[in-house]
Every structure is written in C-alpha cells, then in structure tokens.
Design a protein around this motif. Structure first.
Motif, PDB file in Angstrom:
ATOM      1  N   ILE A 132       0.911  -1.199   0.334  1.00  0.00           N
ATOM      2  CA  ILE A 132      -0.304   0.360   0.092  1.00  0.00           C
ATOM      3  C   ILE A 132       1.365   1.354   0.230  1.00  0.00           C
ATOM      4  CG2 ILE A 132      -2.099   1.577   1.407  1.00  0.00           C
ATOM      5  CD1 ILE A 132      -2.210  -1.339  -0.183  1.00  0.00           C
ATOM      6  N   GLY A 133       0.523   2.374  -0.588  1.00  0.00           N
ATOM      7  CA  GLY A 133       0.751   4.041  -0.286  1.00  0.00           C
ATOM      8  C   GLY A 133       1.447   4.329   0.925  1.00  0.00           C
ATOM      9  N   VAL A 134       2.171   5.562   0.266  1.00  0.00           N
ATOM     10  CA  VAL A 134       2.487   5.955   2.055  1.00  0.00           C
ATOM     11  C   VAL A 134       1.286   6.962   2.658  1.00  0.00           C
ATOM     12  CG1 VAL A 134       4.085   7.108   3.186  1.00  0.00           C
ATOM     13  CG2 VAL A 134       4.720   6.200   1.373  1.00  0.00           C
ATOM     14  N   LYS A 135       0.266   6.704   1.543  1.00  0.00           N
ATOM     15  CA  LYS A 135      -0.387   7.448   2.336  1.00  0.00           C
ATOM     16  C   LYS A 135      -1.715   6.252   3.272  1.00  0.00           C
ATOM     17  CE  LYS A 135      -1.163  11.533  -0.532  1.00  0.00           C
ATOM     18  NZ  LYS A 135      -2.085  12.178  -1.064  1.00  0.00           N
ATOM     19  N   GLY A 136      -1.873   5.523   2.148  1.00  0.00           N
ATOM     20  CA  GLY A 136      -2.688   4.229   3.383  1.00  0.00           C
ATOM     21  C   GLY A 136      -2.079   3.585   4.227  1.00  0.00           C
ATOM     22  N   ARG A 137      -0.770   3.290   4.134  1.00  0.00           N
ATOM     23  CA  ARG A 137      -0.161   3.155   5.601  1.00  0.00           C
ATOM     24  C   ARG A 137      -0.664   3.957   6.631  1.00  0.00           C
ATOM     25  NH1 ARG A 137       5.595   2.640   2.539  1.00  0.00           N
ATOM     26  NH2 ARG A 137       5.619   1.622   1.066  1.00  0.00           N
ATOM     27  N   TRP A 138      -0.605   5.433   6.766  1.00  0.00           N
ATOM     28  CA  TRP A 138      -0.364   6.486   7.831  1.00  0.00           C
ATOM     29  C   TRP A 138      -2.349   5.506   7.813  1.00  0.00           C
ATOM     30  CZ3 TRP A 138       2.691   7.438  10.442  1.00  0.00           C
ATOM     31  CH2 TRP A 138       4.051   8.015  10.394  1.00  0.00           C
ATOM     32  N   ARG A 139      -3.285   6.190   7.357  1.00  0.00           N
ATOM     33  CA  ARG A 139      -3.894   5.668   7.551  1.00  0.00           C
ATOM     34  C   ARG A 139      -4.610   4.677   7.769  1.00  0.00           C
ATOM     35  NH1 ARG A 139      -4.762   8.093   2.026  1.00  0.00           N
ATOM     36  NH2 ARG A 139      -5.376   6.111   1.212  1.00  0.00           N
ATOM     37  N   ALA A 140      -4.733   2.999   7.637  1.00  0.00           N
ATOM     38  CA  ALA A 140      -4.222   1.927   8.571  1.00  0.00           C
ATOM     39  C   ALA A 140      -4.126   2.566  10.174  1.00  0.00           C
ATOM     40  CB  ALA A 140      -3.443   1.323   7.453  1.00  0.00           C
ATOM     41  N   GLY A 141      -2.720   2.863  10.125  1.00  0.00           N
ATOM     42  CA  GLY A 141      -2.031   2.886  11.575  1.00  0.00           C
ATOM     43  C   GLY A 141      -3.305   3.671  12.487  1.00  0.00           C
ATOM     44  N   GLY A 142      -3.908   4.779  11.816  1.00  0.00           N
ATOM     45  CA  GLY A 142      -4.688   6.060  12.526  1.00  0.00           C
ATOM     46  C   GLY A 142      -5.761   4.683  13.048  1.00  0.00           C
ATOM     47  N   THR A 143      -6.374   4.475  11.618  1.00  0.00           N
ATOM     48  CA  THR A 143      -7.617   3.293  12.176  1.00  0.00           C
ATOM     49  C   THR A 143      -7.943   2.717  13.552  1.00  0.00           C
ATOM     50  OG1 THR A 143      -8.393   3.747   9.619  1.00  0.00           O
ATOM     51  CG2 THR A 143      -9.814   2.968  10.813  1.00  0.00           C
ATOM     52  N   LEU A 144      -6.450   2.025  13.349  1.00  0.00           N
ATOM     53  CA  LEU A 144      -6.536   0.885  14.332  1.00  0.00           C
ATOM     54  C   LEU A 144      -6.374   1.247  15.456  1.00  0.00           C
ATOM     55  CD1 LEU A 144      -4.239  -1.745  12.533  1.00  0.00           C
ATOM     56  CD2 LEU A 144      -6.988  -2.326  13.101  1.00  0.00           C
TER      57      LEU A 144
END
Length: 431
Positions: free
Chosen positions: A317-329
């Motif tokens: 996943i791209g960088v933006k998606g990585r940060w979104r995944a982390g923040g969601t958890l």
C-alpha cells in the motif's frame, strides 16, 4: 414494592441508554464512553447508586458479552479465518509484540503481578472492531486499498481471542499449571474441531438451523449459543469463546438472517454490559490512575499506528494508505472492557477496573480522531521537513499550465462494504 422499584430502575437505565445513543449518533461518535460514564454515575460512589436492578443488570451484561462474540463469529467464515491465518500471521505477530507487551510491562511496573500483566496485555492488544467498522463507514474508506489490511489484523485479533480468553480464565481461576494446561488444550482442541467441522460441514449445520420463520430462527440460534456458552464456561474454556465458535459454524443465509435478527439484542445487552462495568467502578478511584492510563494510551496509540503502517507497507500500500491504516487501528473498546471485566470479577487487582475504564475512555475518543487526522498530519510534517530550509529562498517559478485534454470517464465507485469481514474486491483508486 421491590418489583416496582426494579422496573423503575431498569426502565430508567434502558431509556437513558437510548437517549445517550441518540446523542452520540447525532455527533457521529461511539456511544461506548457515554455508557461507561453512565455506569460510573449510577454505581458505587456515583451520584445515584442503583440497588434493586443490579443483579438483573449483571445477567444482562453476561448475555451482552456472549452476543458480542456471537455476532463477531457470524461476520467470518471458517475459510476466511484459515486463509487469514496463513497469509497474514506476520502482521498478527507484530501486532501482538508492539501492543500486548507494553500493557504487560505497565502492569509489572505498577507492581500488579504476572496475572494482571497477562490481563492488561490483552486490554492494550485488542482493537475495537465495532468502533473501527463505524469509523471506516463514516469516513467513506470501506473501498480503500488499506481496508483489507485493517480487517485482516482485526480477524487475527479475534481469532487469537479464542486462545487468549481460556488462558486468562484459567489464570484468574487460580488453577495450577497442570489444570491450566489441560484447560488450554481443551480450548484449542474444541476451537480446532469447530473450525474443521465448519469448513467441512458448515452447510449441513446451517441447513439444520435454518428456518423461514424469523421467530424460530432467532430462538434456535440464541438457544444454541447460550447452551454452548454455558457448556464452555463449565469446562472453564470461556463462554465468550463458545459463542464465537457458534457464530463461525453458521454461514450463508442463516448467518445473514441471524445477524439481522440479533443485532438489536446485541446492541441492547452490550450497552447494559458497559453500564455494568461502570457500576462496579468507583469514580473516586479513577484520578489516581489517570496519568499512568494516559501514558499507556499514548504509547499504545503510537504502537498501533506503527502496526498498521508496517502491515500496509508489507501489502504494497502507498504511504498515505499506510498512515490511514495505522491511525484507524488505535481505538480500543468493547473487548478491552470484556477482558478487564473478567479480572474485576475475579478480584485480581482493585485498580484494574478504574485503570481500564480510563484507558478505554481515552482511546475510544482519540481513535476516530487518529483515523481521520494521522495521514494529513504525517503529510504536513513530511512537507515541513522537506521544504523547511527553502522557505527563505528564491520564489519558485510559476507552474506551466497543462494543455486541455478530452474529458475522461468518471472513476468507478468503490465496492460496497457488506460487513466487517466482507471479501469484496476493494477500490484501487486510493494510495
């Protein structure tokens, strides 16, 4: 007179929960912190302690835990769990190491002992599936490329509960090493047997339970769940694990029908469970533990963000998606309270209840905020770090205006999200 007082108290509880839920829905946030605060207000040391309805609320809370795990099992099929375990287990191991170990270390630093360390490890480890699913829907991210990564981590956490709950049940019961090992072996054997039967004979089981009459379907599924949960608890395996396995064994139209019928009951008794947990927590005991709970919340929020980032990067996943995944958890909620509730009932550590209440209250409020703002904050910090030294330099040349081109077709809408464990093809339009 006792019956009248009971009806008045319990009716006031249900009415109050309904109003709190409507208030939370209007402002689009989870009602869990409001339910916990309501329990604190009407429990021991609160504004208006309840008395007549407390025993019934305790039974309702136990049913709430069973229904939470049943509905969680209905979201998944046995094949989904097996495939996730095979392909995503590295993310599960990283999730455990980064988020369970800080909880265990905090309990040991506070001098609570090894049993409390195992309990607090679970409190900090398990994210809130309910809060995260709602946040994903509210933010319109159900079709994002990082969403399957988030769901895979949640699936692995839920599957780990089937092993973890029997362990802490045995520890809290104070049984010896041999008895505890036997309990764990029984739990693993039962879980493995149910998964095998669900994969091979899931259709037959669902056909046996299936009914065109919603009333009969509700009675059979609910009765079977309570029966299996009771047998599991008698074996010291955990009633919640038994309910979870029943949910996994059901699939297809039966699972969908049972989910629709049981959702209102789940919401009602889950709300009662949060109130019950608050009832047994003295508000005066929270201020002494608020600073350690806040410190642990900050640490485990960062470790959850790191977990999601690593798992999303591993999935390409791209960088933006990585940060979104982390923040969601980041959000913790219902299962952290379930785990802490077991310790409170067993009387392991008097401060466990207030500590868990403060910890969950912090992260259930902060979780939706990190889901929304982690990615833009990370992008802003990255831009500042890259361009900080160029602010006083020469003005950049004006951008060249591109030539107009023919209008392109609008992008296809993302796939609809049918449930927490939906396996529909996600949209590929996001980083």
């Amino acid at each position: 007179m006792h019956s009248a007082v009971f009806l008045i108290e319990f009716g006031a509880i249900i009415l109050g929960l309904g109003l709190l839920g409507r208030f939370a829905g209007r402002f689009r946030f989870s009602p869990i912190p409001l339910y916990l605060l309501a329990g604190l207000a009407f429990g021991k040391g609160g504004l208006l302690p309840l008395g007549a309805s407390e025993e019934f609320v305790a039974i309702g809370a136990e049913i709430g835990v069973i229904l939470l795990l049943l509905m969680l099992g209905l979201e998944y099929t046995a094949s989904d769990l097996v495939s996730n375990l095979k392909t995503q287990y590295p993310a599960g191991l990283v999730d455990f190491a980064l988020n369970a170990l800080p909880g265990a270390a905090a309990a040991l630093l506070l001098g609570w002992g090894p049993v409390a360390a195992v309990v607090l490890a679970g409190v900090t480890w398990i994210s809130s599936s309910g809060v995260i699913a709602k946040v994903l829907g509210d933010l319109g991210r159900l079709g994002n490329r990082e969403t399957p990564v988030i769901l895979s981590i949640l699936v692995l956490e839920d599957l780990a509960m089937a092993v973890y709950l029997p362990i802490i049940t045995a520890l809290l019961a104070g049984v010896g090493l041999a008895a505890g090992s036997a309990t764990l072996a029984i739990a693993l054997g039962v879980a493995g047997a149910v998964l095998f039967v669900a994969v091979r004979y899931g259709r037959l089981i669902s056909r046996f339970v299936s009914s065109d009459d919603p009333e009969k379907l509700l009675l059979v599924v609910l009765g079977l769940t309570l029966l299996v949960a009771g047998v599991a608890q008698q074996l010291q395996v955990s009633a919640a694990v038994g309910a979870f396995l029943v949910g996994i064994a059901l699939s297809g139209e039966v699972a969908e029908g049972a989910h629709a019928l049981l959702s209102p009951l789940r919401d009602l008794f889950a709300a009662v469970f949060f109130v019950f947990f608050g009832l047994h927590t003295d508000p005066a005991s929270i201020p002494p533990v608020i600073l350690p709970a806040l410190a642990l919340a900050v640490v485990t929020a960062l470790t959850k963000i790191a977990t999601g980032y690593w798992a999303a990067r591993r999935a390409g996943i791209g960088v933006k998606g990585r940060w979104r995944a982390g923040g969601t958890l980041v959000a913790r909620g219902e299962f952290s309270i379930v785990i802490a509730g077991l310790a409170v009932t067993a009387g392991v550590q008097p401060q466990m209840g207030p500590f868990a209440t403060a910890y969950v209250l912090i992260l259930v409020v902060v979780g939706p905020l990190t889901a929304r703002f982690t990615e833009p904050v990370a992008a802003a910090v990255t831009r500042w770090r890259r361009g900080g030294g160029e602010r006083g330099g020469a003005e950049a040349p004006p951008a060249v205006r591109p030539m107009p081109s023919a209008p392109s077709a609008p992008p296809a809408p993302p796939a609809q999200y049918d449930g927490l464990a939906s396996r529909g093809e996600p949209s590929r339009t996001n980083d």
